[in-house]
Design an enzyme around this catalytic site. Structure first.
Site, PDB file in Angstrom:
ATOM      1  N   LEU A  11       0.861  -1.184   0.000  1.00  0.00           N
ATOM      2  CA  LEU A  11       0.000   0.000   0.000  1.00  0.00           C
ATOM      3  C   LEU A  11       0.894   1.230   0.000  1.00  0.00           C
ATOM      4  O   LEU A  11       1.498   1.578   1.010  1.00  0.00           O
ATOM      5  CB  LEU A  11      -0.912   0.017   1.226  1.00  0.00           C
ATOM      6  N   LYS A 206       7.086   9.289  17.557  1.00  0.00           N
ATOM      7  CA  LYS A 206       8.065   8.229  17.795  1.00  0.00           C
ATOM      8  C   LYS A 206       8.304   8.029  19.289  1.00  0.00           C
ATOM      9  O   LYS A 206       8.475   6.895  19.753  1.00  0.00           O
ATOM     10  CB  LYS A 206       9.363   8.568  17.067  1.00  0.00           C
TER      11      LYS A 206
END
Length: 429
Positions: A11, A206
């Site tokens: 994808l 993150k």
């Protein structure tokens, strides 16, 4: 070796996706030998089907990502489109139709990692995401597997290459922020709109992922304190050098001293030149881990780019394919600790504060009194004066962030303080 190939749906076919497809093709024999079965690119979902994509058979290209993940014969879906939707729906749909998922989507994992984990577990599938945090650097797997028997107390790192490049240029050349940003943009390190990087949003996502894994606690993006680096100046670097430090945009995840809570934060900070993170140059990433038994570990390497990130993606693809062959799944979510996430006000660290003050007797005493009234102990003071004005630089001992905030607000109200020029935390000591 099993002859029926394991099928992979891709994808997205941008910078990272195109590299994933290329490596899958050029290293097909090696990947098959490592996995124990051939691996086949079965489809590639894109937004612009007319774009030329070398090395990918045209019949593999589709604009219908939903139909691709619903096929039923897909073993692994690789999601590198980013964003929240349609990525989240495509991933959960993939689980529902029998595929495991490899993702590089830090924003989605930081916002709804728990929901994705639950969907994967409900359908008995894998969710791997090594590429979501630090590009090619092996970090997620060491944290959730290699250090699974240890207690991690702190994770501190440079997890955004764009910001590190800018700050490194400011440090090494004396350039201002805008000049360094312009160079980063010209070299392709910074996007046309660099907000996600320079304002710390990328690093905060993150940090949420790292804190969740390190402390076995669900940490969402909203739990992460964030400050950008656009206000960092050449004067800040000059002050840092006088202290034997440099400045980095850091993601810091840590347990409280009593172990009862955790914090996650992103902000610029001064760190001593003796610290391993201080030597991380240009667009590289590095993460410093402190564990109870293992001690101090540092993971270093390229944190972005098509080929480095694709390397991490394909490492996950190999692991997930092996699990498929063995009819097993890898590690799922580990959130058993359920530790509360404390506010930034409870974080204890040192501070570097630069004040513009009137150059007259008694100013230093007034400033020192404000620090004392708020319970913030002063370590060093440097004052320079000329023509009725002066700069006053104060470096504190460790104190709670809330105490610092109160101190700064009180300093702003002093008639002798013309302005608070800079506030920066001091880490890594």
């Amino acid at each position: 070796m099993r002859t029926r190939p394991l099928k992979v749906a891709l994808l997205g076919c941008g910078v990272v996706g195109s590299e994933v497809a290329r490596i899958m093709t050029t290293h097909a024999d090696d990947l098959a030998a490592r996995i124990g079965a051939p691996v086949e690119l079965a489809g590639v979902a894109v937004r612009r089907p007319d774009k030329v994509r070398g090395g990918i058979a045209p019949e593999l290209i589709t604009t219908d990502a939903t139909a691709l993940v619903k096929r039923g014969d897909i073993d692994v879906v690789v999601e590198v489109i980013g964003g929240i939707e349609p990525a989240r729906t495509l991933i959960t749909t993939a689980f529902e139709h029998g595929a495991s998922v490899v993702s590089a989507n830090k924003a989605l994992l930081a916002q709804d990692g728990a929901g994705l984990y639950e969907a994967a577990a409900r359908h008995g599938k894998d969710l791997y995401y090594e590429a979501a945090v630090a590009g090619a650097i092996p970090l997620i797997r060491p944290l959730r597997e290699s250090l699974a028997g240890d207690k991690i107390n702190r994770v501190m790192g440079i997890v955004n290459g764009t910001t590190n490049f800018i700050l490194d240029k400011m440090d090494s050349t004396g350039a201002g922020y805008q000049e360094a940003l312009d160079e980063a943009t010209a070299l392709g390190y910074a996007e046309a709109d660099p907000t996600a990087d320079v304002e710390g949003f990328d690093a905060a996502a993150k940090a949420a992922i790292l804190a969740g894994i390190a402390f076995h606690t669900r940490v969402r993006l909203d739990d992460v304190y964030r400050e950008g680096m656009t206000e960092v100046t050449a004067a800040d670097f000059a002050s840092a050098k006088r202290m034997g430090c440099t400045i980095k945009l850091l993601a810091i995840c840590e347990r409280a001293a009593d172990g009862a809570s955790v914090t996650a934060r992103v902000h610029p900070a001064m760190i001593p030149l003796s610290h391993p993170l201080a030597s991380v140059r240009e667009a590289y990433n590095a993460v410093f881990v402190e564990a109870e038994a293992a001690g101090r570990l540092m993971f270093y390497g390229p944190g972005a780019g098509g080929a480095p990130t694709a390397s991490a993606v394909l490492g996950d693809v190999v692991a997930v394919c092996r699990n498929r062959l063995n009819e097993a799944t890898g590690p799922g979510e580990s959130a058993y600790a359920q530790l509360p996430v404390s506010s930034m006000g409870e974080v204890v660290t040192r501070y570097h504060i630069s004040l513009d003050v009137a150059d007259k007797p008694g100013v230093l005493a007034q400033v020192a009194t404000v620090f004392a009234e708020h319970g913030v102990s002063i370590d060093t003071v440097r004052q320079q004066g000329k023509d009725g004005e002066a700069s006053l630089v104060v470096v504190t001992h460790r104190a709670p962030d809330a105490a610092l905030s109160g101190t700064v607000e009180a300093l702003r109200k002093l008639d002798t303080v013309r302005g608070v020029a800079s506030i920066m935390r001091v880490e890594g000591e």
